[in-house]
Design an enzyme around this catalytic site. Structure first.
Site, PDB file in Angstrom:
ATOM      1  N   LYS A 187       0.847  -1.210   0.000  1.00 34.37           N
ATOM      2  CA  LYS A 187       0.000   0.000   0.000  1.00 34.37           C
ATOM      3  C   LYS A 187       0.873   1.247   0.000  1.00 34.37           C
ATOM      4  CE  LYS A 187      -1.912   1.883   4.019  1.00 34.37           C
ATOM      5  NZ  LYS A 187      -1.641   3.291   4.136  1.00 34.37           N
ATOM      6  N   ASN A 188       1.882   1.262   0.876  1.00 35.28           N
ATOM      7  CA  ASN A 188       2.649   2.504   1.072  1.00 35.28           C
ATOM      8  C   ASN A 188       3.711   2.733   0.016  1.00 35.28           C
ATOM      9  OD1 ASN A 188       0.998   3.035   3.186  1.00 35.28           O
ATOM     10  ND2 ASN A 188       2.461   2.483   4.772  1.00 35.28           N
ATOM     11  N   ARG A 200      -4.347   9.908   4.367  1.00 25.22           N
ATOM     12  CA  ARG A 200      -3.213  10.800   4.558  1.00 25.22           C
ATOM     13  C   ARG A 200      -2.457  10.976   3.243  1.00 25.22           C
ATOM     14  NH1 ARG A 200      -0.246  14.312   7.824  1.00 25.22           N
ATOM     15  NH2 ARG A 200       1.963  14.082   7.313  1.00 25.22           N
ATOM     16  N   CYS A 240      -5.804   8.173   9.539  1.00 29.51           N
ATOM     17  CA  CYS A 240      -6.218   7.517  10.792  1.00 29.51           C
ATOM     18  C   CYS A 240      -6.165   8.511  11.952  1.00 29.51           C
ATOM     19  CB  CYS A 240      -5.233   6.391  11.104  1.00 29.51           C
ATOM     20  SG  CYS A 240      -5.263   5.105   9.917  1.00 29.51           S
ATOM     21  N   ARG A 296      -0.778  14.503  12.961  1.00 25.11           N
ATOM     22  CA  ARG A 296      -0.279  14.373  11.581  1.00 25.11           C
ATOM     23  C   ARG A 296      -0.237  15.713  10.837  1.00 25.11           C
ATOM     24  NH1 ARG A 296      -1.983   8.703   9.145  1.00 25.11           N
ATOM     25  NH2 ARG A 296       0.164   8.772   8.407  1.00 25.11           N
ATOM     26  N   PRO A 297       0.543  16.651  11.331  1.00 24.00           N
ATOM     27  CA  PRO A 297       0.683  17.941  10.651  1.00 24.00           C
ATOM     28  C   PRO A 297       1.415  17.789   9.309  1.00 24.00           C
ATOM     29  CG  PRO A 297       2.256  17.754  12.441  1.00 24.00           C
ATOM     30  CD  PRO A 297       1.383  16.536  12.519  1.00 24.00           C
ATOM     31  N   ILE A 298       1.460  18.845   8.526  1.00 29.09           N
ATOM     32  CA  ILE A 298       2.175  18.790   7.243  1.00 29.09           C
ATOM     33  C   ILE A 298       3.235  19.895   7.161  1.00 29.09           C
ATOM     34  CG2 ILE A 298       0.323  17.657   5.937  1.00 29.09           C
ATOM     35  CD1 ILE A 298      -0.450  20.427   4.845  1.00 29.09           C
ATOM     36  N   ASP A 299       3.661  20.370   8.328  1.00 28.40           N
ATOM     37  CA  ASP A 299       4.637  21.476   8.350  1.00 28.40           C
ATOM     38  C   ASP A 299       5.953  21.120   7.660  1.00 28.40           C
ATOM     39  OD1 ASP A 299       4.791  19.636  10.514  1.00 28.40           O
ATOM     40  OD2 ASP A 299       6.224  20.950  11.512  1.00 28.40           O
ATOM     41  N   LEU A 300       6.393  19.874   7.810  1.00 26.64           N
ATOM     42  CA  LEU A 300       7.672  19.481   7.184  1.00 26.64           C
ATOM     43  C   LEU A 300       7.553  19.492   5.653  1.00 26.64           C
ATOM     44  CD1 LEU A 300       8.788  16.536   9.517  1.00 26.64           C
ATOM     45  CD2 LEU A 300       9.192  18.997   9.780  1.00 26.64           C
ATOM     46  N   ASP A 360       3.950   0.788  12.197  1.00 27.44           N
ATOM     47  CA  ASP A 360       2.723   0.173  11.673  1.00 27.44           C
ATOM     48  C   ASP A 360       2.520  -1.251  12.182  1.00 27.44           C
ATOM     49  OD1 ASP A 360       2.912   1.773   8.391  1.00 27.44           O
ATOM     50  OD2 ASP A 360       2.338   2.510  10.370  1.00 27.44           O
ATOM     51  N   ILE A 404       6.838   7.259  17.199  1.00 27.14           N
ATOM     52  CA  ILE A 404       6.520   7.942  15.935  1.00 27.14           C
ATOM     53  C   ILE A 404       5.202   8.707  16.004  1.00 27.14           C
ATOM     54  CG2 ILE A 404       6.156   7.662  13.446  1.00 27.14           C
ATOM     55  CD1 ILE A 404       8.995   6.947  14.237  1.00 27.14           C
ATOM     56  N   ARG A 412      -8.811  -0.572   4.173  1.00 30.69           N
ATOM     57  CA  ARG A 412      -7.996   0.505   3.598  1.00 30.69           C
ATOM     58  C   ARG A 412      -6.621  -0.030   3.193  1.00 30.69           C
ATOM     59  NH1 ARG A 412      -6.846   5.375   7.028  1.00 30.69           N
ATOM     60  NH2 ARG A 412      -5.607   5.740   5.164  1.00 30.69           N
TER      61      ARG A 412
HETATM   62  C1  EPZ Z   1       3.835   7.082   6.256  1.00 31.71           C
HETATM   63  O1  EPZ Z   1       3.025   8.095   6.822  1.00 31.71           O
HETATM   64  C2  EPZ Z   1       2.935   5.860   6.145  1.00 31.71           C
HETATM   65  N1  EPZ Z   1       1.799   6.150   5.281  1.00 31.71           N
HETATM   66  C3  EPZ Z   1       2.438   5.461   7.540  1.00 31.71           C
HETATM   67  O2  EPZ Z   1       1.674   4.264   7.396  1.00 31.71           O
HETATM   68  C4  EPZ Z   1       3.647   5.170   8.428  1.00 31.71           C
HETATM   69  O3  EPZ Z   1       3.207   4.856   9.723  1.00 31.71           O
HETATM   70  C5  EPZ Z   1       4.559   6.408   8.466  1.00 31.71           C
HETATM   71  O4  EPZ Z   1       4.945   6.771   7.119  1.00 31.71           O
HETATM   72  C6  EPZ Z   1       5.823   6.158   9.274  1.00 31.71           C
HETATM   73  O5  EPZ Z   1       6.526   5.087   8.740  1.00 31.71           O
HETATM   74  C7  EPZ Z   1       1.954   6.119   3.943  1.00 31.71           C
HETATM   75  O6  EPZ Z   1       3.032   5.861   3.436  1.00 31.71           O
HETATM   76  C8  EPZ Z   1       0.735   6.401   3.121  1.00 31.71           C
HETATM   77  P1  EPZ Z   1       5.757  10.559   8.453  1.00 31.71           P
HETATM   78  P2  EPZ Z   1       3.555   9.650   6.860  1.00 31.71           P
HETATM   79  O7  EPZ Z   1       5.631  11.803   7.661  1.00 31.71           O
HETATM   80  O8  EPZ Z   1       4.294   9.954   5.616  1.00 31.71           O
HETATM   81  C9  EPZ Z   1       5.316  13.710  11.981  1.00 31.71           C
HETATM   82  C10 EPZ Z   1      -0.238   2.900   7.553  1.00 31.71           C
HETATM   83  O9  EPZ Z   1      -0.847   2.368   8.491  1.00 31.71           O
HETATM   84  N2  EPZ Z   1       5.229  14.720  10.913  1.00 31.71           N
HETATM   85  O10 EPZ Z   1       7.020   9.770   8.385  1.00 31.71           O
HETATM   86  O11 EPZ Z   1       2.420  10.501   7.222  1.00 31.71           O
HETATM   87  C11 EPZ Z   1       4.066  12.843  12.023  1.00 31.71           C
HETATM   88  O12 EPZ Z   1       3.036  13.494  12.757  1.00 31.71           O
HETATM   89  C12 EPZ Z   1       0.256   4.326   7.700  1.00 31.71           C
HETATM   90  O13 EPZ Z   1       0.012   2.348   6.466  1.00 31.71           O
HETATM   91  C13 EPZ Z   1       5.217  16.061  11.265  1.00 31.71           C
HETATM   92  O14 EPZ Z   1       5.273  16.409  12.425  1.00 31.71           O
HETATM   93  O15 EPZ Z   1       4.570   9.559   8.105  1.00 31.71           O
HETATM   94  C14 EPZ Z   1       4.553  11.599  12.698  1.00 31.71           C
HETATM   95  O16 EPZ Z   1       4.574  11.807  14.088  1.00 31.71           O
HETATM   96  C15 EPZ Z   1      -0.015   4.904   9.082  1.00 31.71           C
HETATM   97  N3  EPZ Z   1       5.114  16.993  10.276  1.00 31.71           N
HETATM   98  C16 EPZ Z   1       5.980  11.473  12.174  1.00 31.71           C
HETATM   99  O17 EPZ Z   1       6.358  12.776  11.706  1.00 31.71           O
HETATM  100  C17 EPZ Z   1       5.023  16.630   8.942  1.00 31.71           C
HETATM  101  O18 EPZ Z   1       4.956  17.537   8.084  1.00 31.71           O
HETATM  102  C18 EPZ Z   1       6.123  10.460  11.041  1.00 31.71           C
HETATM  103  O19 EPZ Z   1       5.365  10.916   9.977  1.00 31.71           O
HETATM  104  C19 EPZ Z   1       5.043  15.258   8.616  1.00 31.71           C
HETATM  105  C20 EPZ Z   1       5.146  14.314   9.607  1.00 31.71           C
END
Ligand code: EPZ
Length: 418
Positions: A22-23, A92, A116, A121-125, A305, A327, A397
């Site tokens: 999926k990912n 997401r 979920c 799950r902010p998008i600031d980064l 996950d 995480i 999903r």
């Molecule tokens: C991906 O989510 C996966 N989803 C998630 O799988 C997975 O748990 C996650 O990576 C970590 O491995 C998909 O690939 C579709 P991150 P993503 O950005 O990209 C924080 C599943 O069940 N963060 O690495 O959203 C965030 O809040 C899903 O298949 C910020 O603060 O993960 C989290 O605490 C769940 N600001 C951490 O970083 C941002 O702008 C990791 O997030 C982005 C992230």
């Protein structure tokens, strides 16, 4: 109310084919927008999130066809770059369209992504990184307006190795002029898979899978036929289900190179894993042992996950176990459900303390998110008696056909349209 009904308590016996990832599939579907042509994908999982992403691409004007298990996307013509909110808000991964829409059209309008309830799950980064590449992004009410007519060569350093932010930088950089260097990039296998896909389309990317990725922009990309790797989280789910329920299980075509952290945990729990060619044989001869010091980490650490499936398995392990979730801030939602089955678990902040019990008992359970829902299925398969799992659409999903998979492992399961 629809629910899954599972009669648990018997050791697993059988084999299961591991679906496409999926990912990996979701960022690849977003990347297909960068090619003014045809993308042919094999082993793309038929799951709700993929369906939603395809609806978004259709909304752009792309043509999408399934021919059996082969997915064909024609992105030659796109007459819109508006991301349909009704689909985007369900997951997401819609945020990954930011980089590819900017790369293709120079503008993007998208609602804040859904997903979920495992954390804020902010998008600031994402925003910070794309701004460094020359994008102008404005947060408006329910979503984002972005513009980037000429992405610049840049050096971007992520404060945290965010998977999605890494993917967005790569998606914007592949058609940008000059060289983009991304430091502290995520090292997840899904990043490597996206870069492998883009390279097959003619992109120039080095360092995928390491913390520094260098992308040299090209003029255009070309058509591609690509087979998506199998899903390491789905494979890990069935590995942990074997640990919990016992028995002998063969996984067909799991991504063997991506399961190191899961192997490590299972070996400490007393579960045997044996690779036979492309297959993985798992069995347990005595009661699982508990695990201490497990913490979820970015790849190659133990995957967040699989934290809930691991917790569900450890509920039956001998002795005490401890898990730390580093995480996401709200990923212990299954504890109250497992307690209803007779588990002995308490949490303190980001740490869970588990005292193994001899038996779990079937109960009425509520899935609240994707991987927690899969963990409840795992617990129900290992528990004595009947469980009903409500809201199992969350599981669909990410799991193509969990009923088919469970039945192939000898688990008595059926769907009830309530
Ligand atoms: C991906 O989510 C996966 N989803 C998630 O799988 C997975 O748990 C996650 O990576 C970590 O491995 C998909 O690939 C579709 P991150 P993503 O950005 O990209 C924080 C599943 O069940 N963060 O690495 O959203 C965030 O809040 C899903 O298949 C910020 O603060 O993960 C989290 O605490 C769940 N600001 C951490 O970083 C941002 O702008 C990791 O997030 C982005 C992230």
């Amino acid at each position: 109310m629809d629910y899954l009904e599972i009669e648990g308590g018997s050791p697993l016996c059988g084999e299961v084919c591991i679906q496409g990832s999926k990912n990996a599939a979701l960022p690849i579907l977003s990347a297909a927008v960068l090619n003014h042509g045809i993308t042919v994908l094999k082993n793309c999982p038929k799951i709700i999130d993929v369906k939603n992403m395809l609806e978004i691409l259709i909304g752009f004007g792309c043509k999408v066809n399934w021919e059996g298990d082969t997915l064909i996307i024609d992105a030659t013509v796109m007459n819109s770059n508006q991301v349909a909110a009704c689909y985007a808000r369900q997951m997401r991964s819609s945020i990954m369209l930011l980089g590819s829409l900017l790369g293709r059209t120079g503008t993007a309008t998208l609602p804040y992504p859904g997903g979920c309830v495992i954390g804020e799950r902010p998008i600031d980064l994402h925003i910070e990184a794309l701004r460094k590449m020359g994008a102008e992004l404005e947060e408006k009410g329910e979503g984002l307006c972005a513009c980037c007519k000429k992405p610049q060569s840049s050096r971007v350093c992520l404060p945290f190795p965010s998977v999605g932010a890494t993917e967005n930088v790569i998606l914007l950089a592949v058609l940008a002029k000059g060289v983009t260097i991304l430091n502290n990039a995520a090292r997840e296998p899904e990043i490597e898979e996206l870069c492998r896909f883009l390279s097959c389309m003619g992109a120039k990317i080095q360092g995928a899978g390491t913390s520094q990725i260098t992308i040299t922009g090209v003029e255009t990309l070309h058509d591609v036929e690509f087979t998506i790797v199998s899903d390491r989280i789905v494979a890990g789910t069935y590995m942990l289900m074997t640990a919990a329920a016992g028995g002998r299980v063969i996984l067909n075509n799991p991504p063997l190179q991506q399961l190191g952290a899961v192997y490590g945990a299972l070996r400490c729990m007393g579960v045997h894993c044996k690779e036979c060619g492309e297959h993985l044989l798992l069995w347990r001869t005595e009661r699982m042992k508990g695990l201490k010091g497990i913490r979820t980490e970015p790849y190659p650490g133990f995957p967040t996950d699989l934290q809930s499936p691991l917790m569900a398995a450890l509920a039956l392990a001998e002795g005490e176990s401890e898990i730390e979730e580093t995480i996401f801030e709200a990923r212990f939602k299954i504890v109250e459900e497992l307690l209803r089955m007779g588990a002995d678990i308490c949490t303190e902040g980001q740490k869970a303390y588990i005292r193994g019990v001899r038996k779990l008992y079937g109960a009425d359970l509520i899935a609240k998110e994707l991987r927690g829902g899969a963990a409840l299925v795992l617990a129900a398969a290992a528990a004595e008696g009947k469980s009903r799992i409500l809201q199992y659409h969350y599981i669909e999903r990410g799991y193509e056909n969990i009923i088919r998979d469970l039945q192939s492992l000898g688990v008595m399961v059926k769907k009830n349209i309530g």
